[in-house]
Design a protein around this motif. Structure first.
Motif, PDB file in Angstrom:
ATOM      1  N   ASP A 109     -19.224 -27.100  62.674  1.00 57.72           N
ATOM      2  CA  ASP A 109     -20.212 -26.056  63.196  1.00 57.72           C
ATOM      3  C   ASP A 109     -19.267 -25.178  63.916  1.00 57.72           C
ATOM      4  N   ARG A 110     -17.957 -25.159  63.831  1.00 56.51           N
ATOM      5  CA  ARG A 110     -17.004 -24.120  64.625  1.00 56.51           C
ATOM      6  C   ARG A 110     -16.415 -23.274  63.501  1.00 56.51           C
ATOM      7  N   PRO A 111     -16.437 -22.217  63.863  1.00 56.68           N
ATOM      8  CA  PRO A 111     -15.074 -20.873  62.754  1.00 56.68           C
ATOM      9  C   PRO A 111     -14.274 -21.832  61.882  1.00 56.68           C
ATOM     10  N   ALA A 112     -13.421 -21.573  60.548  1.00 59.98           N
ATOM     11  CA  ALA A 112     -12.863 -22.229  60.250  1.00 59.98           C
ATOM     12  C   ALA A 112     -11.386 -21.213  59.525  1.00 59.98           C
ATOM     13  N   THR A 113     -10.409 -21.143  59.576  1.00 57.72           N
ATOM     14  CA  THR A 113      -9.705 -20.893  58.235  1.00 57.72           C
ATOM     15  C   THR A 113      -8.811 -21.500  57.526  1.00 57.72           C
ATOM     16  N   LEU A 114      -8.327 -21.080  56.441  1.00 63.47           N
ATOM     17  CA  LEU A 114      -7.837 -21.701  55.512  1.00 63.47           C
ATOM     18  C   LEU A 114      -6.652 -20.922  54.752  1.00 63.47           C
ATOM     19  N   ASN A 115      -5.453 -20.984  54.693  1.00 64.03           N
ATOM     20  CA  ASN A 115      -4.432 -20.621  54.403  1.00 64.03           C
ATOM     21  C   ASN A 115      -4.335 -20.985  51.977  1.00 64.03           C
ATOM     22  N   LEU A 116      -4.421 -19.993  51.266  1.00 70.31           N
ATOM     23  CA  LEU A 116      -4.487 -20.550  49.739  1.00 70.31           C
ATOM     24  C   LEU A 116      -3.188 -21.367  49.499  1.00 70.31           C
ATOM     25  N   PRO A 117      -2.997 -22.162  48.852  1.00 71.20           N
ATOM     26  CA  PRO A 117      -1.899 -22.728  48.771  1.00 71.20           C
ATOM     27  C   PRO A 117      -0.995 -21.658  48.083  1.00 71.20           C
ATOM     28  N   THR A 118       0.301 -21.493  47.858  1.00 72.41           N
ATOM     29  CA  THR A 118       1.429 -21.189  47.236  1.00 72.41           C
ATOM     30  C   THR A 118       0.678 -22.195  45.576  1.00 72.41           C
ATOM     31  N   GLY A 119       0.816 -20.803  44.429  1.00 67.76           N
ATOM     32  CA  GLY A 119       0.605 -20.670  43.507  1.00 67.76           C
ATOM     33  C   GLY A 119      -1.208 -20.623  42.687  1.00 67.76           C
TER      34      GLY A 119
END
Length: 546
Positions: free
Chosen positions: A501-511
């Motif tokens: 129930d909170r904002p989140a971020t996710l970095n795209l993995p290499t590749g």
């Protein structure tokens, strides 16, 4: 025995579970029935389901609402007739829907003629058709096995002066699968319905078929909870490791016999219900290869934990153990509280319900919806004096049983019975007033409703072979976001869902390089910013990968 052709419709097909007592009542007696279901099948077809699963409709004294069978080859009069069943199958097939029925093989009712004969003496032709054992020298049961519904799994019978095994109610004696005659008789009942045109089976309590012939005690594990939604913490059943009363090695041989029979009929399937100490491992074992169950589901997604790390661990464990086995993922069914109340509490955020639906429809496997999921129904409140479920009556008040997910479907907000029957407020379980604002007729008129979201989601999914047939690989575990890649025929899709129930971020993995954001109607709260995914609370993104 030769195999019939199988188009594998079930592999990724959406199954819609109908609880017949509570779906639609055609004659106003307060109990749903087959003609009522037939009249409402268009709803299931419009939703975009591929098949329907009917909970038990066999003749039964209804001590456990059909899971106590007294005649495997006939319909209980409260639901209709065999002719009504034929009509239902015909109509479903005309709408493009497959029909699966609930097959309860591990036990019968104590009113079944087989048991009546078996209990009559120790030397009649069916004396060994059930699991009988002498008392200990002090009169106690032969071992420490427990019933799922409370107390000893052994019931004293004064006719034979022996105990018989019942893993559930004492009125549900367990069949003796070590007797080849029992197996042959059960396979004949399976064949009966295949000949009538059913397309598959949901197998109730699949790990319970065989028992340890030495009747060895189960080892204890203390008062630790199993974590299994089928077994609440207040039930001492969870205090044992169930290694002798179920999940015996002989089960595999019986599943192979079942599969060989079902495979003689074209385009058929079986899904097994799995509830064991390690259900994921059992699912994997029972679906391995092409000679056991086609697919299986467990209670792991039917509990109260839905965090991203929990989901990641669950999916990874199945992938590690399955060796290609095919799962069926259910978020609700007739045995557990409704997913909205279970995951979201009394004020469940509708975005969480939509995110859960996207999860179910994008995982590798076959989704199984429970009637009312598509409406966002919460768990119903049922007063103690209105309870019907023997499990809940026994475990009250800490466990209220299964009636709260079994109350009648709301079809028409203007009807006193919400369109369930013949405009009578009296049904076998109380009509749930809170469902009035969620009735089908209202949601059909609202393009932003949960019903429209489910319809759009299921129909959109049909156009995405990668989500139906694709393999699956998980991205590294994340405290908020569950992310996995589906891949098929050169196409790759990243599914990223923020289960918090909170904002989140996710970095795209290499590749991994995003080519485009897939436009899934109703999925919101996520955006792509360069190589980073940003999510609002309960937001999600589906990305086509380059």
């Amino acid at each position: 025995m030769s195999k019939a052709p199988n188009n594998q419709w079930w592999r990724g097909g959406v199954i819609y579970q109908i609880y017949p007592r509570s779906f639609a009542d055609s004659n106003g007696d307060g109990v749903g029935d087959l003609p009522g279901i037939t009249a409402r099948l268009q709803h299931v077809a419009d939703l975009g389901a591929d098949a329907l699963w009917l909970s038990p409709i066999f003749k039964s004294p209804m001590k456990d609402f059909g899971y106590d069978v007294s005649d495997y080859c006939d319909i209980d009069p409260m639901f209709g007739t065999l002719e009504d069943f034929r009509t239902l199958v015909q109509h479903a097939h005309a709408l493009g829907l497959k029909v699966m029925i609930d097959q309860v093989l591990s036990h019968t009712s104590d009113q079944h003629p087989w048991f009546a004969q078996s209990r009559a003496s120790r030397d009649n032709p069916r004396a060994d058709w059930y699991v009988w054992a002498d008392a200990k020298d002090d009169g106690n049961p032969p071992n420490n096995w427990l019933s799922v519904f409370g107390g000893s799994a052994w019931q004293w019978d004064t006719r034979r002066r022996q105990y018989y095994l019942h893993n559930f109610l004492s009125s549900q004696p367990d069949l003796n699968f070590h007797n080849p005659e029992v197996v042959r008789a059960l396979l004949e009942t399976v064949k009966f319905w295949l000949d009538l045109g059913v397309d598959g089976y949901r197998l109730d309590t699949a790990p319970f078929y065989f028992h340890d012939q030495q009747l060895r005690d189960n080892p204890g594990r203390g008062k630790a909870t199993s974590g299994d939604a089928a077994f609440p913490d207040v039930n001492p059943y969870t205090w044992q490791r169930h290694i002798y009363d179920k999940e015996r090695p002989e089960n595999i041989g019986f599943l192979q016999q079942l599969r060989a029979l079902v495979d003689q009929y074209p385009d058929t399937t079986m899904v097994g219900e799995i509830g064991t100490d390690d259900s994921i491992a059992t699912m994997a074992e029972y679906t391995r290869g092409d000679d056991r169950l086609h697919m299986a589901y467990s209670f792991d997604l039917l509990g109260a934990d839905w965090s991203s790390p929990f989901l990641h661990n669950l999916l990874q464990r199945f992938a590690d153990k399955s060796r290609g086995g095919w799962p069926s993922w259910a978020l609700s069914n007739h045995d557990v509280p409704r997913v909205g109340s279970r995951w979201g509490g009394p004020d469940c955020n509708p975005k969480l319900l939509r995110l859960a639906a996207v999860l179910q429809m994008t995982l590798r496997g076959s989704p199984c919806l429970y009637q009312g999921d598509e409406l966002g129904l919460p768990e119903a409140e049922v007063a103690y004096e209105d309870l019907q479920d023997p499990y809940g009556i026994t475990m009250w008040p800490e466990f209220k049983g299964r009636d709260g997910c079994r109350t009648p479907m709301p079809w028409d907000s203007t009807a006193v019975d919400l369109g369930f029957g013949n405009h009578s407020p009296k049904a076998w379980l109380p009509i749930t007033g809170a469902y009035r604002k969620l009735a089908v007729n209202l949601q059909q008129r609202d393009p932003d409703s949960m019903l429209h979201f489910y319809r759009q989601l299921l129909h959109w999914r049909r156009s995405q072979p990668v989500l139906i047939k694709g393999e699956q690989s998980l991205l590294p575990v994340h405290p908020q976001v569950l992310a996995y890649v589906r891949e098929h025929a050169g196409e790759r899709v990243l599914c990223a869902l923020n289960f918090s129930d909170r904002p989140a971020t996710l970095n795209l993995p290499t590749g991994l390089q995003a080519a485009a954001v897939l436009d899934l109607p109703g999925l919101q709260g996520g955006r792509l910013q360069g190589g980073e995914l940003a999510f609002e609370a309960f937001g999600g993104l589906l990305l086509s990968l380059a």
